[in-house]
Design a protein around this motif. Structure first.
Motif, short mmCIF file in Angstrom:
data_model
loop_
_atom_site.label_atom_id
_atom_site.label_comp_id
_atom_site.label_asym_id
_atom_site.label_seq_id
_atom_site.Cartn_x
_atom_site.Cartn_y
_atom_site.Cartn_z
N LYS A 17 0.83 -1.20 0.00
CA LYS A 17 0.00 0.00 0.00
C LYS A 17 0.87 1.26 0.00
O LYS A 17 0.56 2.24 -0.71
CB LYS A 17 -0.93 -0.01 1.21
N LEU A 18 1.93 1.24 0.78
CA LEU A 18 2.85 2.38 0.79
C LEU A 18 3.43 2.61 -0.60
O LEU A 18 3.52 3.77 -1.07
CB LEU A 18 3.97 2.14 1.80
N ASP A 19 3.82 1.55 -1.29
CA ASP A 19 4.38 1.68 -2.64
C ASP A 19 3.34 2.24 -3.61
O ASP A 19 3.66 3.08 -4.47
CB ASP A 19 4.89 0.33 -3.13
N ALA A 20 2.09 1.77 -3.49
CA ALA A 20 1.05 2.27 -4.40
C ALA A 20 0.84 3.76 -4.20
O ALA A 20 0.72 4.52 -5.18
CB ALA A 20 -0.25 1.51 -4.15
N LEU A 21 0.81 4.21 -2.96
CA LEU A 21 0.61 5.63 -2.67
C LEU A 21 1.83 6.45 -3.08
O LEU A 21 1.69 7.52 -3.70
CB LEU A 21 0.32 5.81 -1.18
N THR A 22 3.02 5.97 -2.77
CA THR A 22 4.23 6.70 -3.10
C THR A 22 4.37 6.88 -4.61
O THR A 22 4.70 7.97 -5.09
CB THR A 22 5.47 5.97 -2.54
N THR A 23 4.11 5.82 -5.37
CA THR A 23 4.19 5.91 -6.83
C THR A 23 3.18 6.89 -7.38
O THR A 23 3.49 7.70 -8.27
CB THR A 23 3.98 4.52 -7.44
N LEU A 24 1.97 6.84 -6.86
CA LEU A 24 0.92 7.74 -7.32
C LEU A 24 1.30 9.20 -7.07
O LEU A 24 1.16 10.06 -7.94
CB LEU A 24 -0.39 7.40 -6.63
N LEU A 25 1.82 9.50 -5.87
CA LEU A 25 2.21 10.87 -5.54
C LEU A 25 3.41 11.33 -6.36
O LEU A 25 3.48 12.48 -6.79
CB LEU A 25 2.52 10.97 -4.04
N THR A 26 4.35 10.43 -6.58
CA THR A 26 5.53 10.77 -7.38
C THR A 26 5.13 11.11 -8.81
O THR A 26 5.60 12.10 -9.39
CB THR A 26 6.53 9.61 -7.36
N ASP A 27 4.25 10.32 -9.37
CA ASP A 27 3.78 10.58 -10.73
C ASP A 27 2.98 11.89 -10.80
O ASP A 27 3.07 12.64 -11.79
CB ASP A 27 2.92 9.42 -11.23
N ALA A 28 2.20 12.16 -9.77
CA ALA A 28 1.34 13.34 -9.78
C ALA A 28 2.11 14.64 -9.61
O ALA A 28 1.78 15.66 -10.23
CB ALA A 28 0.28 13.22 -8.69
N PHE A 29 3.17 14.62 -8.79
CA PHE A 29 3.85 15.87 -8.42
C PHE A 29 5.30 15.94 -8.85
O PHE A 29 5.98 16.93 -8.59
CB PHE A 29 3.73 16.09 -6.90
N GLY A 30 5.78 14.91 -9.54
CA GLY A 30 7.10 14.99 -10.14
C GLY A 30 8.26 14.75 -9.20
O GLY A 30 9.42 14.83 -9.63
N ARG A 31 8.00 14.43 -7.96
CA ARG A 31 9.07 14.09 -7.01
C ARG A 31 8.48 13.21 -5.92
O ARG A 31 7.30 13.34 -5.58
CB ARG A 31 9.69 15.34 -6.40
N PRO A 32 9.28 12.29 -5.38
CA PRO A 32 8.73 11.40 -4.35
C PRO A 32 8.50 12.17 -3.06
O PRO A 32 9.25 13.08 -2.71
CB PRO A 32 9.83 10.35 -4.19
N PRO A 33 7.45 11.83 -2.33
CA PRO A 33 7.23 12.48 -1.04
C PRO A 33 8.29 12.04 -0.03
O PRO A 33 8.72 10.89 -0.02
CB PRO A 33 5.84 11.97 -0.63
N LEU A 34 8.71 12.98 0.80
CA LEU A 34 9.72 12.69 1.82
C LEU A 34 9.12 12.53 3.21
O LEU A 34 9.78 12.02 4.11
CB LEU A 34 10.78 13.80 1.85
N ALA A 35 7.87 13.00 3.38
CA ALA A 35 7.22 12.95 4.69
C ALA A 35 6.02 12.01 4.64
O ALA A 35 5.32 11.94 3.64
CB ALA A 35 6.79 14.35 5.12
#
Length: 330
Positions: free
Chosen positions: A129-147
Motif C-alpha cells: 500500500k505504501l508503494d502504491a501511494l508513493t508511486t501515485l504521488l511521485t507521478d502526480a507531483f514529479g518528485r517522491p514524497p519525503l514525509a
C-alpha cells in the motif's frame, strides 16, 4: 498486541540551534470525505471539499504559513484535486507528503479487526500500500514524497523500516500523549512533543500539551484518569488537568492558546505542530465543521491563534527548512 511506540533516547532528541528560534508547522491531512460515524468503506472516495483549498491556502499564505499537505490515495487519484495541490505548492515553500489511509489504498484485502491502522497490517501488505501511494504521488507531483503520516496515526512496529527503505525522511504519525489501544491502535503515551531521530527518520510529533494545576504531572495522572469513568472531564472542568492538541477541530481556542503559552514559555518547546483535516474546509464533511457557523469558528480559531503566535514570537517554518536544520544537527 497493540503497538506501544518506544520513547526516544535523550541523545535522539533534536537540539535546535539558537538561530532557529521558536517555530511552528501546519499539517493538513488532505483526504476523502466520509461519514465519521459509519464503518470505513473503500468506496468513499469523494474529494469535493478540495474546491475550498485554494482560498484556504491563500488565508494561510497571508500569515506567512506554508502548509505541509499530507495527501492520501483518493485525492492523489483525482486529476482536479491534483491540479489544485499543484497550484498550492507552486509557492515553492508548501510541501506534499503521503498520508496512508489503508482502507482506500490498494491492494485491497478482506477486512480484519484493527486494519484501519496500517501498522497492524502484515508488513508485506503495508509496504504494498505504501508503494502504491508513493508511486501515485511521485507521478502526480514529479518528485517522491519525503514525509509520511499514517491515517488514524496508525504506525506499527515495521513502519519506520519500511519508510526508510522507500526513501522517506520524515515521519509524522506520532500524536504525543495519546493512546489508541482501546481501538486496536498504537500507544503514544510515552512520547512528548520534541522532534527526534527515529533511526534514519526525523520524527515530528503532533503537539499535545497538558494544562491545569496538575499539568507538570500530566503524563502520570492523565492515563490513570482514563481508567475512572468521567474523571478526565471532571478534572478538566475543575481546572486541574486537561490534554490539549493543537488543532482547531474540537479544541476550543482559549484552551489551545493556554496550551501554546505553556508549551513555549514554560516548557521551552522550539517547534509546534498544528494539524487539521482538509474536509473541514467546507461544511458538512466532518463532525468539526457541520455548518457555516462552524466554519466561521474554524477561521476565527486560526485568526486568534496566529495573533497569539505573533505575540509569543513564534514564526512559521516550512517542512524543508525543518529537515535541513535537523540534518545539520546530526
Amino acid at each position: 498486541m497493540p503497538y506501544r511506540v518506544p520513547a526516544p533516547a535523550r541523545d535522539a532528541l533534536i537540539r535546535w540551534p539558537a538561530a532557529f528560534g521558536t517555530r511552528f508547522l501546519v499539517f493538513v491531512d488532505v483526504e476523502e470525505e466520509f461519514d465519521w460515524s459509519a464503518p470505513l468503506d473503500p468506496r468513499n472516495r469523494s474529494v469535493t471539499a478540495m474546491r475550498a483549498l485554494p482560498a484556504a491556502h491563500a488565508r494561510f499564505a497571508d500569515h506567512g504559513v506554508s502548509p505541509a499537505y499530507m495527501v492520501d490515495h483518493p485525492v492523489a487519484s483525482d486529476p482536479a484535486a491534483v491540479d489544485i495541490l499543484r497550484g498550492a505548492i507552486a509557492d515553492g515553500r508548501s510541501a506534499i507528503g503521503a498520508q496512508l489511509h489503508s482502507w482506500v489504498t490498494p491492494p485491497y484485502a478482506p477486512p480484519a479487526p484493527g486494519d484501519s491502522y496500517a501498522g497492524n497490517l502484515p508488513p508485506e501488505l503495508e509496504v504494498a500500500k505504501l508503494d502504491a501511494l508513493t508511486t501515485l504521488l511521485t507521478d502526480a507531483f514529479g518528485r517522491p514524497p519525503l514525509a509520511y503520516r499514517a491515517g488514524r496515526y496508525g504506525i506499527g512496529p515495521a513502519t519506520t523500516a519500511l519508510l526508510a527503505s522507500r526513501g522517506y525522511r520524515i515521519e509524522t504519525s506520532v500524536r504525543a500523549r495519546y493512546d489508541y489501544r482501546h481501538d486496536g491502535g498504537p500507544d503514544f503515551t510515552g512520547i512528548g512533543n520534541a522532534a527526534y531521530r527515529w533511526g534514519p527518520l526525523l520524527e515530528l510529533p503532533l503537539t499535545s500539551v497538558f494544562t491545569g494545576a496538575l499539568r507538570r504531572s500530566g503524563s502520570l495522572f492523565y492515563p490513570a484518569l482514563g481508567r475512572i469513568p468521567h474523571a478526565r472531564g471532571a478534572f478538566a472542568r475543575a481546572g486541574l488537568l486537561q490534554r490539549i492538541a493543537l488543532t482547531p477541530e474540537d479544541m476550543p481556542i482559549d484552551d489551545a492558546i493556554a496550551a501554546v503559552r505553556i508549551a513555549v514559555r514554560e516548557q521551552g518547546q522550539r517547534l509546534l505542530s498544528f494539524s487539521f483535516h482538509s474536509p473541514s474546509l467546507e461544511p458538512g464533511h466532518t463532525p468539526y465543521v457541520r455548518d457555516a457557523a462552524d466554519l466561521r469558528h474554524f477561521w476565527n480559531w486560526w485568526s486568534r491563534m496566529f495573533a497569539t503566535l505573533v505575540q509569543l514570537g513564534v514564526t512559521p517554518v516550512t517542512l524543508d527548512e525543518v529537515l535541513a536544520v535537523a540534518d545539520r544537527r546530526v
